[in-house]
Write an enzyme that holds these catalytic residues in place. Sequence first.
Site, PDB file in Angstrom:
ATOM      1  N   ARG A 164     -39.552   3.812 -17.316  1.00 41.34           N
ATOM      2  CA  ARG A 164     -38.968   2.451 -17.329  1.00 41.34           C
ATOM      3  C   ARG A 164     -39.922   1.442 -16.679  1.00 41.34           C
ATOM      4  O   ARG A 164     -39.498   0.570 -15.905  1.00 41.34           O
ATOM      5  CB  ARG A 164     -37.619   2.406 -16.605  1.00 41.34           C
ATOM      6  CG  ARG A 164     -36.578   3.315 -17.165  1.00 41.34           C
ATOM      7  CD  ARG A 164     -36.111   2.895 -18.564  1.00 41.34           C
ATOM      8  NE  ARG A 164     -34.987   3.713 -18.967  1.00 41.34           N
ATOM      9  CZ  ARG A 164     -35.107   4.914 -19.537  1.00 41.34           C
ATOM     10  NH1 ARG A 164     -36.313   5.404 -19.809  1.00 41.34           N
ATOM     11  NH2 ARG A 164     -34.040   5.601 -19.874  1.00 41.34           N
ATOM     12  N   SER A 238     -27.946   0.916 -17.931  1.00 42.49           N
ATOM     13  CA  SER A 238     -28.197   1.496 -16.602  1.00 42.49           C
ATOM     14  C   SER A 238     -28.686   0.416 -15.648  1.00 42.49           C
ATOM     15  O   SER A 238     -29.682  -0.251 -15.930  1.00 42.49           O
ATOM     16  CB  SER A 238     -29.269   2.579 -16.679  1.00 42.49           C
ATOM     17  OG  SER A 238     -28.857   3.570 -17.573  1.00 42.49           O
ATOM     18  N   GLU A 333     -33.119  -1.145 -12.317  1.00 43.55           N
ATOM     19  CA  GLU A 333     -33.793  -1.158 -13.620  1.00 43.55           C
ATOM     20  C   GLU A 333     -33.676  -2.551 -14.263  1.00 43.55           C
ATOM     21  O   GLU A 333     -34.602  -3.031 -14.905  1.00 43.55           O
ATOM     22  CB  GLU A 333     -33.146  -0.109 -14.533  1.00 43.55           C
ATOM     23  CG  GLU A 333     -33.787  -0.037 -15.906  1.00 43.55           C
ATOM     24  CD  GLU A 333     -33.183   1.034 -16.801  1.00 43.55           C
ATOM     25  OE1 GLU A 333     -32.922   2.158 -16.324  1.00 43.55           O
ATOM     26  OE2 GLU A 333     -32.979   0.742 -17.988  1.00 43.55           O
TER      27      GLU A 333
HETATM   28  C1  LIG Z   1     -25.238  -0.995 -23.347  1.00 42.99           C
HETATM   29  C2  LIG Z   1     -26.721  -0.946 -23.010  1.00 42.99           C
HETATM   30  C3  LIG Z   1     -27.401   0.254 -23.125  1.00 42.99           C
HETATM   31  C4  LIG Z   1     -28.778   0.322 -22.818  1.00 42.99           C
HETATM   32  N1  LIG Z   1     -29.430   1.516 -22.961  1.00 42.99           N
HETATM   33  C5  LIG Z   1     -30.748   1.606 -22.689  1.00 42.99           C
HETATM   34  C6  LIG Z   1     -31.443   2.845 -22.861  1.00 42.99           C
HETATM   35  O1  LIG Z   1     -30.878   3.845 -23.279  1.00 42.99           O
HETATM   36  N2  LIG Z   1     -32.763   2.879 -22.555  1.00 42.99           N
HETATM   37  C7  LIG Z   1     -33.436   1.775 -22.114  1.00 42.99           C
HETATM   38  O2  LIG Z   1     -34.647   1.890 -21.865  1.00 42.99           O
HETATM   39  N3  LIG Z   1     -32.807   0.587 -21.967  1.00 42.99           N
HETATM   40  C8  LIG Z   1     -31.480   0.471 -22.241  1.00 42.99           C
HETATM   41  N4  LIG Z   1     -30.832  -0.726 -22.081  1.00 42.99           N
HETATM   42  C9  LIG Z   1     -31.571  -1.903 -21.580  1.00 42.99           C
HETATM   43  C10 LIG Z   1     -32.102  -2.832 -22.708  1.00 42.99           C
HETATM   44  O3  LIG Z   1     -31.424  -2.606 -23.905  1.00 42.99           O
HETATM   45  C11 LIG Z   1     -33.603  -2.657 -22.939  1.00 42.99           C
HETATM   46  O4  LIG Z   1     -34.319  -2.824 -21.753  1.00 42.99           O
HETATM   47  C12 LIG Z   1     -34.134  -3.637 -23.993  1.00 42.99           C
HETATM   48  O5  LIG Z   1     -35.468  -3.313 -24.320  1.00 42.99           O
HETATM   49  C13 LIG Z   1     -34.073  -5.088 -23.535  1.00 42.99           C
HETATM   50  O6  LIG Z   1     -34.356  -5.893 -24.661  1.00 42.99           O
HETATM   51  P1  LIG Z   1     -33.970  -7.430 -24.691  1.00 42.99           P
HETATM   52  O7  LIG Z   1     -34.588  -8.003 -25.919  1.00 42.99           O
HETATM   53  O8  LIG Z   1     -32.517  -7.595 -24.561  1.00 42.99           O
HETATM   54  O9  LIG Z   1     -34.735  -7.944 -23.400  1.00 42.99           O
HETATM   55  P2  LIG Z   1     -34.302  -9.107 -22.396  1.00 42.99           P
HETATM   56  O10 LIG Z   1     -33.156  -8.634 -21.569  1.00 42.99           O
HETATM   57  O11 LIG Z   1     -34.146 -10.388 -23.111  1.00 42.99           O
HETATM   58  O12 LIG Z   1     -35.600  -9.199 -21.475  1.00 42.99           O
HETATM   59  C14 LIG Z   1     -35.939  -8.136 -20.619  1.00 42.99           C
HETATM   60  C15 LIG Z   1     -37.251  -8.519 -19.903  1.00 42.99           C
HETATM   61  O13 LIG Z   1     -38.308  -8.593 -20.846  1.00 42.99           O
HETATM   62  C16 LIG Z   1     -38.875  -9.898 -20.907  1.00 42.99           C
HETATM   63  N5  LIG Z   1     -39.149 -10.141 -22.334  1.00 42.99           N
HETATM   64  C17 LIG Z   1     -38.263 -10.054 -23.349  1.00 42.99           C
HETATM   65  N6  LIG Z   1     -38.888 -10.263 -24.522  1.00 42.99           N
HETATM   66  C18 LIG Z   1     -40.183 -10.496 -24.240  1.00 42.99           C
HETATM   67  C19 LIG Z   1     -41.344 -10.804 -25.026  1.00 42.99           C
HETATM   68  N7  LIG Z   1     -41.291 -10.884 -26.365  1.00 42.99           N
HETATM   69  N8  LIG Z   1     -42.514 -11.014 -24.382  1.00 42.99           N
HETATM   70  C20 LIG Z   1     -42.592 -10.941 -23.033  1.00 42.99           C
HETATM   71  N9  LIG Z   1     -41.545 -10.659 -22.242  1.00 42.99           N
HETATM   72  C21 LIG Z   1     -40.353 -10.433 -22.842  1.00 42.99           C
HETATM   73  C22 LIG Z   1     -37.851 -10.818 -20.295  1.00 42.99           C
HETATM   74  O14 LIG Z   1     -38.487 -11.945 -19.699  1.00 42.99           O
HETATM   75  C23 LIG Z   1     -37.204  -9.905 -19.259  1.00 42.99           C
HETATM   76  O15 LIG Z   1     -37.992  -9.854 -18.097  1.00 42.99           O
HETATM   77  C24 LIG Z   1     -29.460  -0.840 -22.390  1.00 42.99           C
HETATM   78  C25 LIG Z   1     -28.767  -2.051 -22.298  1.00 42.99           C
HETATM   79  C26 LIG Z   1     -27.411  -2.104 -22.607  1.00 42.99           C
HETATM   80  C27 LIG Z   1     -26.690  -3.423 -22.524  1.00 42.99           C
END
Ligand SMILES: Cc1cc2nc3c(=O)[nH]c(=O)nc-3n(C[C@H](O)[C@H](O)[C@H](O)COP(=O)(O)OP(=O)(O)OC[C@H]3O[C@@H](n4cnc5c(N)ncnc54)[C@H](O)[C@@H]3O)c2cc1C
Length: 345
Positions: A164, A238, A333
């Site tokens: 992570r 998480s 996380e």
């Molecule tokens: C129900 C649920 C289950 C989940 N299960 C998992 C799992 O099994 N495994 C896991 O690893 N994660 C899990 N996650 C966490 C999440 O889904 C991941 O971390 C996902 O990759 C976040 O994507 P996002 O586009 O929503 O990012 P955001 O929440 O929008 O951003 C996350 C971070 O990345 C940065 N960011 C986003 N996009 C970019 C970009 N294009 N360039 C530069 N920086 C950027 C943001 O500034 C922020 O710091 C889960 C979340 C939920 C709600």
Amino acid sequence: MKIRENISLRAHNTFGIDKKASLFFEAHRPEDVLEAIRQANLLGKPLFVLGGGSNVLLVEDLDALVLKICIEGIEQIEEDADSVLLKVGAGVIWQDLVVTSLQLGLSGLENLSLIPGTVGAAPMQNIGAYGVELQSVFDHLEAIEIATKQSLTVDKATCAFGYRDSIFKNEWKGRYVITRVVFRLSKKQRPVTSYGDIERTLAEMGASSPSPENISKAVIKIRQQKLPDPKILGNAGSFFKNPSIPQAQFSLLKERYPKIPGFPSGPLVKVPAAWLIEQAGWKGKRFGRVGVHENQPLVLVNYGEAEGSEIVALSKKIQTDIREKFGISLEREVNLVGRDDVARP
Ligand SMILES: Cc1cc2nc3c(=O)[nH]c(=O)nc-3n(C[C@H](O)[C@H](O)[C@H](O)COP(=O)(O)OP(=O)(O)OC[C@H]3O[C@@H](n4cnc5c(N)ncnc54)[C@H](O)[C@@H]3O)c2cc1C
């Protein structure tokens, strides 16, 4: 370029926290990212990059230009006997990529089915689930440096992927906008089924020699049983990482708690944070508008109109309690986002 002002971010984060962005802009092309950086400079505002908002906890209004990444497109750019390279826009919804890869008969993403969020955020924390991490299918990515507006290609070694973790959460935090990610997916099936309940679920499904589609379906079934749907109950998956502790410390804990699970992780032992939190009595507990999920104690939830600060306060209480009871520090996380977490172009 249409910059909107004073926008609620509630619909843009899966915790459903109602904080505002003073400026909000959607980038559909890498050129839009450049324009957003120029505008942020002109207006003297910092920049905050947002994907699907499924790994952020908003703790303050953001006096910043919030740049939502909406760059689409899944393109096959190379093929050899064993694999295919797919170049994917950072705004593509992760699960849409998983589905497309399965339709193309490619293997590698099936265990990562149904992780919320966008492709561009996936390298940030090297997303992982059910025994597979992004780094196993990652080839390289394209990004724009905010300070210089230069485009660059970043290879796998530079990303410094860990559990992570990546360079984007450390030395490069807040410095780059990821615009596209290139994946190397396999034409041959490489099933990873030993993790969690996958084998049992596949057996229930009657899939004895499972295809990537079968594995994807099994993972989706398990996830839907265990994890709350953010559309119904605000959460960001998480909240804490699984801690790794020295073998000697694990052996001592094993004497006190014979049922404590542990998995070798290099010289250390990885302990499921969910087990620690449940053992400490937090599972299913509700405190006003926030709580610990009843099925998955690693997930903190917003029951309605909670502030990010209420979730932070609960998380700190859990961290203190786990430290006192087990001598283990839980690391967050989820990314906390407030005034100090925005990048100044
Ligand atoms: C129900 C649920 C289950 C989940 N299960 C998992 C799992 O099994 N495994 C896991 O690893 N994660 C899990 N996650 C966490 C999440 O889904 C991941 O971390 C996902 O990759 C976040 O994507 P996002 O586009 O929503 O990012 P955001 O929440 O929008 O951003 C996350 C971070 O990345 C940065 N960011 C986003 N996009 C970019 C970009 N294009 N360039 C530069 N920086 C950027 C943001 O500034 C922020 O710091 C889960 C979340 C939920 C709600």
